[in-house]
Each structure stands twice: as structure tokens, then as C-alpha cells.
Design an enzyme around this catalytic site. Structure first.
Site, PDB file in Angstrom:
ATOM      1  N   HIS A 104       1.471   4.590  -2.184  1.00  0.00           N
ATOM      2  CA  HIS A 104       1.684   5.976  -3.276  1.00  0.00           C
ATOM      3  C   HIS A 104       3.138   6.360  -3.787  1.00  0.00           C
ATOM      4  O   HIS A 104       3.038   7.559  -4.202  1.00  0.00           O
ATOM      5  CB  HIS A 104       1.919   6.353  -1.177  1.00  0.00           C
ATOM      6  N   HIS A 144       3.187   8.468  -6.969  1.00  0.00           N
ATOM      7  CA  HIS A 144       3.882  10.405  -6.748  1.00  0.00           C
ATOM      8  C   HIS A 144       4.627   9.852  -8.096  1.00  0.00           C
ATOM      9  O   HIS A 144       4.651  11.477  -8.550  1.00  0.00           O
ATOM     10  CB  HIS A 144       4.885  10.058  -6.014  1.00  0.00           C
ATOM     11  N   HIS A 190       0.691  -1.253   0.164  1.00  0.00           N
ATOM     12  CA  HIS A 190      -0.003  -0.185   0.207  1.00  0.00           C
ATOM     13  C   HIS A 190       0.760   1.353  -0.438  1.00  0.00           C
ATOM     14  O   HIS A 190       0.692   2.183  -1.200  1.00  0.00           O
ATOM     15  CB  HIS A 190      -0.861  -0.180   1.579  1.00  0.00           C
ATOM     16  N   GLU A 191       1.820   0.873   0.621  1.00  0.00           N
ATOM     17  CA  GLU A 191       2.949   2.579   1.133  1.00  0.00           C
ATOM     18  C   GLU A 191       4.134   2.453  -0.272  1.00  0.00           C
ATOM     19  O   GLU A 191       3.834   4.506  -0.948  1.00  0.00           O
ATOM     20  CB  GLU A 191       3.735   2.107   1.978  1.00  0.00           C
TER      21      GLU A 191
END
Length: 226
Positions: A101, A105, A97-98
Site C-alpha cells: 500500500h 501511495h 502487503h502493508e
């Protein structure tokens, strides 16, 4: 009308508290189930980032539990120790999940870009809004109350924009974990449970903020009619 909204706020707060317990319980449950790949959260994150050309994005351990996050300023994926060193389904889910991100980006994902642009304004507004609202209530000053509502609205908008960012990161995580073979198809249920529980905390927090905003607006119009 205000009393109804006040009741809804209480219900929303209750959901928010329940969501926090739910995400902790779900994480703990699936932390006991190792993913078949045997890879830790840190290893999964590194593989995902490298496979997507993000070799310069470090994966770093941070203290605490459920403190995992992607730092867009430092361009770093930071994982709590219970995720960084664990090979559980919960750990690889959060790690992916991280990384979602980080991929947002890289891709300049619209809602993430908007969220970053809003942050400086919202950071200021979140600090000022409570003071303006309190002053407006104490002195029955409609101008201060209106300004407080305006600043609080910015904070609410930020939370609303956060929702698609989080859901998109989770969708990316699920797809990557299956496509790159980090989990079996039979483990998808566990991944979904972990990520959905985490997402619901954002939904509940946003619901609380929206209810509060509506409550403040109702008070403003109630005072202006007096």
C-alpha cells in the site's frame, strides 16, 4: 424478487462470517511456520520500504491482532504486535502487503488515489444512509428511501474500488518477498494462502453490500408500483 435477494444476502453474510474465520485460521496456521530468512515483520517492512526509497515511512507496532494497516495520512506502516515481532510466514506476508500500500501511495496508483478522494464523501454517506433508509421504510417516503439508496450506493462503490487496491497490494507483496529473497520458493504457497484468505474477506464484504443495495432498490421499485 425481494425474497430471493433477501436469501442471497443471508448467503453473503454467511460467506462473510466464514471468511473472517478463514483468515484467522490461516493466519494462525502460518504463524507457526518461520520464514527461512528469520526476519521479523518489522524488519521485512523496513527493508522493503528502504529498498524502494521510502526511508521516511516509519514502521510502527499497534495493539490488537490483524489490525495491520497503512496510514496514508501519516504515511506510516502500522503492524500488529503478532506481525511486528514475529518472523513467521504469516507475519512477513502481512508486513509486505502493508508495504504494498505504501508503494501504491508512492506510485499514485489509480484506484488508491480514487479511494482516498472518495473517503470523505463515503464517510459522511455511510453515517447518513442508514438513517435515511430507516426513515424511508417507516414513513413509506420514497424520496427519503431514494436518497438513502443513493448514499448507500456511494459506500458500496467505495468497497468495490477497495478490491483492486487490496489485490494489487498482495500481488506486489508476493513479488517482493520472492524477488528480494525474504522467502524461499517453497514458502510461496504459505504466503498465497495468507494473502488470499485476507483478500476474500474484502470480496465477501463487498458481496454483502451489493446484495443489500439490490434489495433496497427492489423495495423502492416495489413501493413505487403500489
Amino acid at each position: 424478487m425481494s425474497s430471493v435477494l433477501y436469501l442471497l444476502i443471508i448467503v453473503a453474510f454467511g460467506l462473510s462470517v466464514w471468511a473472517q474465520f478463514k483468515v484467522k485460521g490461516t493466519f494462525n496456521k502460518w504463524s507457526e511456520s518461520p520464514a527461512f530468512s528469520g526476519m521479523t515483520g518489522a524488519e521485512v517492512a523496513r527493508r522493503i520500504l528502504d529498498a524502494n526509497g521510502l526511508h521516511d515511512v516509519p514502521v510502527e507496532p499497534v495493539p490488537g491482532k490483524l489490525t495491520d494497516h497503512y496510514d496514508p495520512v501519516a504515511r506510516a506502516v502500522r503492524l500488529s504486535e503478532s506481525v511486528y515481532y514475529s518472523n513467521s510466514i504469516a507475519a512477513v506476508s502481512v508486513a509486505a502487503h502493508e508495504c504494498g500500500h505504501a508503494l501504491q501511495h508512492r506510485d499514485a496508483y489509480g484506484f488508491l488515489v480514487l479511494r482516498h478522494k472518495m473517503f470523505p464523501v463515503v464517510n459522511f454517506a455511510s453515517g447518513v444512509a442508514p438513517l435515511l433508509l430507516l426513515a424511508g421504510f417507516l414513513f413509506q417516503a420514497l424520496n427519503l428511501l431514494a436518497l438513502g439508496i443513493l448514499f448507500f450506493s456511494a459506500a458500496v462503490a467505495f468497497q468495490v474500488v477497495t478490491l483492486p487496491v487490496e489485490f494489487n497490494a498482495s500481488n506486489r507483496a508476493k513479488d517482493i518477498l520472492v524477488r528480494q529473497g525474504f522467502i524461499r520458493n517453497t514458502e510461496e504457497r504459505g504466503v498465497s494462502k495468507v494473502l488470499n484468505a485476507a483478500a476474500f474477506t474484502y470480496v465477501a464484504a463487498t458481496l454483502v453490500a451489493v446484495m443489500q443495495l439490490l434489495y433496497y432498490i427492489s423495495i423502492f421499485f416495489g413501493q413505487s408500483d403500489e
